[in-house]
Motif scaffolding. Structure first.
Motif, PDB file in Angstrom:
ATOM      1  N   ILE A 144       8.534  33.052 -35.042  1.00 51.54           N
ATOM      2  CA  ILE A 144       9.290  32.286 -36.740  1.00 51.54           C
ATOM      3  C   ILE A 144       7.491  31.865 -36.693  1.00 51.54           C
ATOM      4  N   GLN A 145       7.464  30.923 -35.645  1.00 50.27           N
ATOM      5  CA  GLN A 145       5.912  29.893 -34.982  1.00 50.27           C
ATOM      6  C   GLN A 145       4.773  30.475 -34.936  1.00 50.27           C
TER       7      GLN A 145
ATOM      8  N   ALA B 113      14.005  34.502 -49.364  1.00 50.64           N
ATOM      9  CA  ALA B 113      13.075  35.345 -48.730  1.00 50.64           C
ATOM     10  C   ALA B 113      12.091  34.897 -49.175  1.00 50.64           C
ATOM     11  N   GLU B 114      11.516  35.532 -50.316  1.00 49.87           N
ATOM     12  CA  GLU B 114      10.353  35.110 -50.866  1.00 49.87           C
ATOM     13  C   GLU B 114       9.757  34.443 -51.614  1.00 49.87           C
ATOM     14  N   HIS B 115      10.687  33.454 -51.872  1.00 47.85           N
ATOM     15  CA  HIS B 115      10.763  31.986 -52.441  1.00 47.85           C
ATOM     16  C   HIS B 115      10.310  30.810 -51.169  1.00 47.85           C
ATOM     17  N   THR B 116      10.921  31.242 -50.097  1.00 43.39           N
ATOM     18  CA  THR B 116      11.817  30.455 -49.012  1.00 43.39           C
ATOM     19  C   THR B 116      10.028  30.515 -48.138  1.00 43.39           C
ATOM     20  N   SER B 117       9.044  31.684 -48.445  1.00 43.39           N
ATOM     21  CA  SER B 117       7.572  31.696 -47.808  1.00 43.39           C
ATOM     22  C   SER B 117       7.081  31.408 -48.421  1.00 43.39           C
TER      23      SER B 117
ATOM     24  N   THR C 113      13.717  33.206 -41.668  1.00 39.75           N
ATOM     25  CA  THR C 113      13.808  31.801 -42.340  1.00 39.75           C
ATOM     26  C   THR C 113      15.118  31.269 -42.980  1.00 39.75           C
ATOM     27  N   ILE C 114      15.577  32.804 -43.777  1.00 42.28           N
ATOM     28  CA  ILE C 114      16.712  32.013 -44.288  1.00 42.28           C
ATOM     29  C   ILE C 114      17.843  32.656 -43.792  1.00 42.28           C
TER      30      ILE C 114
ATOM     31  N   ILE D  91      16.922  25.387 -43.308  1.00 44.15           N
ATOM     32  CA  ILE D  91      14.795  26.432 -42.824  1.00 44.15           C
ATOM     33  C   ILE D  91      14.232  25.690 -42.183  1.00 44.15           C
ATOM     34  N   ILE D  92      14.447  24.472 -42.205  1.00 44.16           N
ATOM     35  CA  ILE D  92      13.159  23.356 -41.131  1.00 44.16           C
ATOM     36  C   ILE D  92      14.033  23.819 -39.486  1.00 44.16           C
ATOM     37  N   MET D  93      15.415  24.200 -39.416  1.00 44.65           N
ATOM     38  CA  MET D  93      16.223  24.553 -37.871  1.00 44.65           C
ATOM     39  C   MET D  93      16.000  26.210 -37.563  1.00 44.65           C
ATOM     40  N   ASN D  94      15.587  26.861 -38.499  1.00 46.10           N
ATOM     41  CA  ASN D  94      15.492  27.575 -38.480  1.00 46.10           C
ATOM     42  C   ASN D  94      13.604  28.115 -38.232  1.00 46.10           C
ATOM     43  N   ILE D  95      12.790  27.877 -38.093  1.00 46.23           N
ATOM     44  CA  ILE D  95      11.565  27.874 -37.726  1.00 46.23           C
ATOM     45  C   ILE D  95      11.091  26.488 -36.822  1.00 46.23           C
ATOM     46  N   ARG D  96      11.993  25.845 -35.907  1.00 46.25           N
ATOM     47  CA  ARG D  96      11.980  25.087 -34.736  1.00 46.25           C
ATOM     48  C   ARG D  96      12.577  26.193 -33.992  1.00 46.25           C
TER      49      ARG D  96
END
Length: 191
Positions: free
Chosen positions: A147-148, A73-77, A105-106, A137-142
């Motif tokens: 997150i948005q 999660a830290e790295h993804t951030s 995000t993860i 990750i992109i799908m989770n954000i979308r």
């Protein structure tokens, strides 16, 4: 007599503490298969590893997975922050806001490898690696308004177009550059 018993108990506890310190670490292994997998320079997914030690009957995998996911999660951030900065031409991003939703995000990350080692004192150590794809990750954000909203707050209200193909391309490029950084997989802050 009481002093003699007290001295004897202290001596026994000191001896047992000293022997536990030496016996508790087991035989050093340079890298576990989980570490090697997570740190592979040719990886195409976000990966992280962690280890956890305890009694043989404990679910060490669950503890190691939680620790590895915290690192992931830290790295993804950091990846999302870098992607926004690059896609929005150097925009300042309040990374603390992104960290508040880094676990989201993860979502869907999975355990890919796990191995245990028996230490000299009978305890065991589990090494474990988790991963998630850039597309996930992109799908989770979308698909996450939470997150948005956090990203909007982190960018001072700026709206980022996550559905834009450029965002996905820049995230892939950011991932390729970030995965080669030597401190990117540093898990030394873990307990």
């Amino acid at each position: 007599m009481k002093k003699l018993i007290l001295y004897f108990l202290c001596a026994i506890s000191l001896v047992s503490c000293g022997s536990m310190g030496k016996a508790g670490l087991g035989v050093h292994k340079a890298e576990s298969p989980a570490q090697i997998y997570a740190e592979d320079i040719n990886r195409t997914t976000m990966r992280a590893w962690a280890s956890y030690s305890g009694l043989p009957q404990m679910n060490l995998e669950a503890y190691a997975a939680a620790a590895a996911r915290a690192v992931l999660a830290e790295h993804t951030s950091a990846l999302v922050s870098r992607t926004i900065k690059e896609s929005e031409k150097g925009m300042i991003v309040a990374e603390s806001e992104l960290k508040s939703v880094s676990k989201e995000t993860i979502a869907g990350s999975r355990v890919v490898i796990s191995d245990r080692y028996v230490n000299r004192d009978g305890s065991e150590t589990c090494y474990l690696a988790v991963e998630i794809s850039i597309d996930d990750i992109i799908m989770n954000i979308r698909h996450s308004q939470m997150i948005q909203d956090a990203i909007s707050k982190a960018t001072g209200g700026h709206v980022v177009d996550f559905d834009d193909d450029d965002f996905a391309r820049i995230m892939s490029e950011s991932f390729n550059s970030i995965k080669e950084e030597s401190n990117f997989l540093d898990v030394s802050f873990l307990p």
